[in-house]
Design a protein around this motif. Sequence first.
Motif, short mmCIF file in Angstrom:
data_model
loop_
_atom_site.label_atom_id
_atom_site.label_comp_id
_atom_site.label_asym_id
_atom_site.label_seq_id
_atom_site.Cartn_x
_atom_site.Cartn_y
_atom_site.Cartn_z
N LEU A 1 0.83 -1.22 0.00
CA LEU A 1 0.00 0.00 0.00
C LEU A 1 0.85 1.26 0.00
O LEU A 1 0.48 2.26 -0.60
CB LEU A 1 -0.95 0.00 1.20
CG LEU A 1 -2.06 -1.05 1.17
CD1 LEU A 1 -3.11 -0.75 2.23
CD2 LEU A 1 -2.70 -1.14 -0.20
N LEU A 2 2.01 1.22 0.65
CA LEU A 2 2.89 2.38 0.60
C LEU A 2 3.42 2.58 -0.82
O LEU A 2 3.44 3.71 -1.33
CB LEU A 2 4.04 2.23 1.59
CG LEU A 2 5.06 3.37 1.58
CD1 LEU A 2 4.40 4.71 1.89
CD2 LEU A 2 6.20 3.09 2.56
N ALA A 3 3.86 1.49 -1.46
CA ALA A 3 4.33 1.60 -2.84
C ALA A 3 3.22 2.14 -3.74
O ALA A 3 3.46 2.99 -4.62
CB ALA A 3 4.82 0.24 -3.34
N TRP A 4 2.00 1.67 -3.53
CA TRP A 4 0.85 2.11 -4.32
C TRP A 4 0.63 3.62 -4.16
O TRP A 4 0.44 4.35 -5.14
CB TRP A 4 -0.37 1.31 -3.89
CG TRP A 4 -1.65 1.65 -4.59
CD1 TRP A 4 -1.90 1.58 -5.92
CD2 TRP A 4 -2.87 2.08 -3.98
NE1 TRP A 4 -3.20 1.95 -6.19
CE2 TRP A 4 -3.81 2.26 -5.02
CE3 TRP A 4 -3.25 2.33 -2.67
CZ2 TRP A 4 -5.10 2.68 -4.77
CZ3 TRP A 4 -4.56 2.74 -2.42
CH2 TRP A 4 -5.48 2.91 -3.46
N GLN A 5 0.67 4.09 -2.92
CA GLN A 5 0.46 5.51 -2.67
C GLN A 5 1.61 6.36 -3.24
O GLN A 5 1.37 7.45 -3.77
CB GLN A 5 0.32 5.76 -1.17
CG GLN A 5 -0.98 5.25 -0.56
CD GLN A 5 -2.19 6.09 -0.92
OE1 GLN A 5 -2.09 7.09 -1.61
NE2 GLN A 5 -3.35 5.69 -0.43
N LEU A 6 2.83 5.85 -3.15
CA LEU A 6 3.96 6.58 -3.73
C LEU A 6 3.84 6.68 -5.25
O LEU A 6 4.13 7.72 -5.85
CB LEU A 6 5.27 5.91 -3.36
CG LEU A 6 5.72 6.03 -1.89
CD1 LEU A 6 6.90 5.12 -1.61
CD2 LEU A 6 6.07 7.48 -1.55
N LEU A 7 3.40 5.60 -5.88
CA LEU A 7 3.20 5.61 -7.33
C LEU A 7 2.16 6.65 -7.73
O LEU A 7 2.31 7.33 -8.76
CB LEU A 7 2.74 4.23 -7.80
CG LEU A 7 3.81 3.15 -7.88
CD1 LEU A 7 3.16 1.78 -8.01
CD2 LEU A 7 4.74 3.41 -9.05
#
Length: 484
Positions: free
Chosen positions: A27-33
């Motif tokens: 979810l962190l990677a998703w939000q950063l993307l």
Amino acid sequence: MIAESLTHPPVITADVLIIGGGLSGALLAWQLLRRGGARMIVVFEPRAELGRGEAYSTEEPDHTLNANAARMSIDPDAPDDLTHWLTEHLAAGGWPQGAAQRQPIELLFPPRGLFGRYVQERLGQAMAEAPGISVRHVRAEAEDAWPVPGGICVQAGTQRWQAPIAVLATGVFPAARTPRRGSPATAALALDPWDVGRMARLPVEAPVAIVGTGLTMIDGLLSLRRAGHQGPVQVFSRHGLLPQPRRQPPAWPDFLCLDSSLRTPLQLSRALRRQCRLAVSQGVDWQAPLDTVRAHVARLWHQASEGQRRQFVRHLRPWWESHHHRSPPQGAAWLAQLLSEGRLTLEAACLIASEPAPEGLELTVRPRGREQAEPRRFAALIDSSGIEYDWRRVERPLPRQLLARGLVRPGPLGLGIDADPSGAVIGATGQVSDRLLAMGPPLRGLWWESTSVTDVAAQARALALHIAQLGFNAPKVGKTGVSQ
């Protein structure tokens, strides 16, 4: 310098290093993307897939979420995101068992494996829509991390990665994997609650013991059913409390918003009981007032004194866990059936030790209220004792190394690790790091509830915004290629 280059592999650079690729890291990677800025995001995760971790890796259809779809969106800005995804998935012929339930989709309790697929698809869509950003999945366990000029270096297997920012998104450490004092053989002898294959090799009528009465115990019971087990099950726990069944009550006024004087655990407990009695007197499910507390947990925990927090953990925690972390309907129905048939019995007792025995194992348990421990014989043991939040007891390389280096320190009451409200990790000397951050279960001591999908999703969004504000200034050293 020559000796150093021969001893250590070249350093590979990135913009953000995410340690852990379960729900938190994905979810962190998703939000950063979605926010852009980073050129390369690296996620360290030994599992083959991102977004699943242990909780969402099970493929058993009986292992469902413990909340309905309307409550489990990974997007804080779109509470109905999972409902929309499920609508499309069912329309395409996926999850026929869900369509057969003939309920509104938002009320369904999807299998956890299906939820993991939802997380993966949302992450994949974000990757496709951000072509200028690379997300690298390094299939290795991060074993060590240390500060370097301008950032953090992480060791994973034979590789060393460096970035201005690293995030501890390690998820949970199961207590069943942590050796107990006085019973070092427990973890080796116990069955995994999700290992249906091993359970299927047990004699059908074999007596089975389960330690712990949380939601993992429900999973263990459903796994036994899937394996065809028909024998007796003995469940042990310190307090002898079973999880309440999850129902879907109507909305109830948010009494905590209406009364700002409620601040201590004792005040909250008394007020909540009054509200529940009031609801029942009006013919409303007592779970309705309880559900309103959820939005205030972080604030109440954060403003409480250490003494008040300790009082809550010591006296109220078992009741909070059994009433707040409730069982999904299917699991609750199976538990009720086992109890009514007399196949399952519950005993308040502590597990002292476990040892191999002919045709199974022998447990040494001490019933509550007694001084003497007693031996019990079973064909198998399922350890569902929950989560180990105290990093000092976690036998994994990274927690041990970070504690030894002083880069982290135990969180309040020894729960997780310490950090400031933004997620910046606080080291042994009290210094707040601007390079090492944390989110999710490691911040249990900071926010109390820090493991649910909604908690993790909200933290991922806030942390992504914080990281974007810090900027990305990756040090240009070492190798620039990527090796997986």
